[in-house]
Each structure stands twice: as C-alpha cells, then as structure tokens.
Design an enzyme around this catalytic site. Sequence first.
Site, mmCIF file in Angstrom:
data_model
loop_
_atom_site.group_PDB
_atom_site.id
_atom_site.type_symbol
_atom_site.label_atom_id
_atom_site.label_comp_id
_atom_site.label_asym_id
_atom_site.label_seq_id
_atom_site.Cartn_x
_atom_site.Cartn_y
_atom_site.Cartn_z
ATOM 1 N N ASP A 67 0.814 -1.219 0.000
ATOM 2 C CA ASP A 67 0.000 0.000 0.000
ATOM 3 C C ASP A 67 0.849 1.272 0.000
ATOM 4 O OD1 ASP A 67 0.909 -0.432 2.599
ATOM 5 O OD2 ASP A 67 -1.059 -0.940 3.379
ATOM 6 N N ASP A 136 -7.325 -2.693 13.773
ATOM 7 C CA ASP A 136 -8.716 -2.951 13.357
ATOM 8 C C ASP A 136 -8.830 -4.211 12.488
ATOM 9 O OD1 ASP A 136 -7.638 -2.132 10.951
ATOM 10 O OD2 ASP A 136 -9.087 -0.519 10.583
ATOM 11 N N HIS A 138 -7.021 -4.949 9.798
ATOM 12 C CA HIS A 138 -6.733 -4.820 8.363
ATOM 13 C C HIS A 138 -5.445 -5.523 7.954
ATOM 14 C CE1 HIS A 138 -4.547 -0.682 9.014
ATOM 15 N NE2 HIS A 138 -3.698 -1.665 9.164
ATOM 16 N N GLU A 143 -9.616 -2.095 5.135
ATOM 17 C CA GLU A 143 -10.303 -1.805 6.382
ATOM 18 C C GLU A 143 -11.564 -2.665 6.509
ATOM 19 O OE1 GLU A 143 -8.378 -0.362 8.165
ATOM 20 O OE2 GLU A 143 -7.953 1.729 7.739
HETATM 21 P P1 PGA Z 1 2.131 -1.880 12.846
HETATM 22 O O1 PGA Z 1 1.080 -1.854 11.638
HETATM 23 O O2 PGA Z 1 3.197 -2.847 12.489
HETATM 24 O O3 PGA Z 1 2.646 -0.449 12.879
HETATM 25 O O4 PGA Z 1 1.362 -2.269 14.058
HETATM 26 C C1 PGA Z 1 0.574 -3.034 11.125
HETATM 27 C C2 PGA Z 1 -0.560 -2.718 10.179
HETATM 28 O O5 PGA Z 1 -1.263 -1.715 10.367
HETATM 29 O O6 PGA Z 1 -0.779 -3.510 9.255
#
Ligand code: PGA
Length: 261
Positions: A67, A136, A138, A143
């Site tokens: 992304d 969340d 994702h 999302e």
């Molecule tokens: P993080 O993010 O490693 O900063 O917890 C993971 C994600 O949002 O996929």
Amino acid sequence: MEVIIRPTTEQAVNLTARLIADAIKAKPDFKLGLATGATMEAVYADLVKMNKAGEVDFSRVITFNLDEYIGLPPEDPNSYRYYMNHNLFDHINIDKRNTHLPNGMADDETAEGERYESAIRDCGGIDLQLLGIGSDGHIGFNEPISSLASRTRAKALTPATYVQNSIYFNPPESMPKRAFTMGVGTILNSKRIVMLITGAKKAGIAAKAIEGPVTSMVTGSAIQLHPNVVVVLDQAAAAGLTQTEYYNWVFANEPEWAQYR
Ligand code: PGA
C-alpha cells in the site's frame, strides 16, 4: 495455516526474516510482497544484516508493497516509498527499478489500481506476501467491510487506523485519510503468506484473525482462505489464542520446522 509462537519478539522477527531469506535462496528471481509499519522495521533490519553477511542476495528479487498513502510523494518521510528505501532498499543489493509501490500521486485512481494489478500479474504473481495486521484487523489497508474479493484500489482509512498511524505525522492531522492498497483478493492470489504479529496490544485481533470466523469485519481473517499460510507471533501477541498447545506441537514435531527450532 500454521501458527508459530516464539517466546520473544526478537525470535519471532528473526524467524520471519529467515523464512523470507530461505525462500529467496531457493528462487533468486523471487517476487516478494512487502508490508510496512512498526512491526516490520525489525524484520528489515534482520534482512539487511543477512544481506551484508552474504547470506541472501536481492539482486534479482522483485518486490511489491501492499500500500501507499494517497497524496504523499516518494520523498515525503511518511510515504511508504520513503519507509522502504530507509528501512530496506537503501541497505541491500536490490535494483530499485525492481521495487514497486502504488503511486500515491496518481491522478487517475482507477487506472493506478489496474496498473498495479497488471504489474503483479505480468511478473508471474507474488511468491510470498509478508503481512502485518492493523489494530482494526486490516491487512494492507483493507479496512473492515472491505470485500474479500477486492483488488488494488483507493480506500478510505478508518478512525482506528488514523489513531494508530497519525502519531508518525507532524502535525498528526496531516496524515492522509485515504490510501492505495492491494485488495484482499490480490493478497490471496500470492503463492504463500507469512504474517507476523507481535506485542500484547495485538493479542485480541490476532485471535480473531487466526481462530475467529472469516469475515470482512476483520480482513486479516481472510488468510484462513489461503492454502499456504504461516503466522508467526511472539508470546504476548499469542495470549488470546485457544489452540496454543496444538500449534506448539506442530512446530516441535513437523520436519519442515526442524531448522527453525
Ligand atoms: P504496525 O502496523 O506494524 O505499525 O502495528 C501493522 C498494520 O497496520 O498492518
């Protein structure tokens, strides 16, 4: 799916990096799907070390990131292009022309999604997709209620993601509210998935993704639909799982894991 629980974050990270390095060793023109976020920084630090020690060669590897924020140019320190250069690409022997992220500055969003999908397809698909998971649930920026058949597209971020990631922006309100992301369907097309989850804060969502029902409310649960998945967790992130004894049994007894124990 196989679930590997390591006592410490460092061990979980190192095992993840070794899985990637070993896969590249077996196929030098490897197509590697990459993720960003705080969790992955240590994985990339390990891969840099292995590359510098001559243990893994990235010269023929092609990468695709999950992304990119919409509206951030590559030189913006909060763009995922910048993150990837800074954490990995600048320190390994990869040809940057072989590293791909969605173009956050693309004018035509639909065309950009299609371009990215074609680029993945044209090189024969992703051999291994590295995934984290958001608070969340994702994967990528898919999302809650993202279609489990979705492809690369522009996506509105949730308030939960905004809270999780805006701490990196100065001021926090400058964080984009939209991003390009591979779809859940795009991710499920990769030949293998390795998901890394660390830290007590992720224990609840890890249990939902691994043991809960498959639901677009937790797009991470879509990994249950994929035939070749390894989830690596540290002890803290594994705290909410119910089948720990079984997962540990598999790791201790299956021959494929002997070299990683
Ligand atoms: P993080 O993010 O490693 O900063 O917890 C993971 C994600 O949002 O996929």
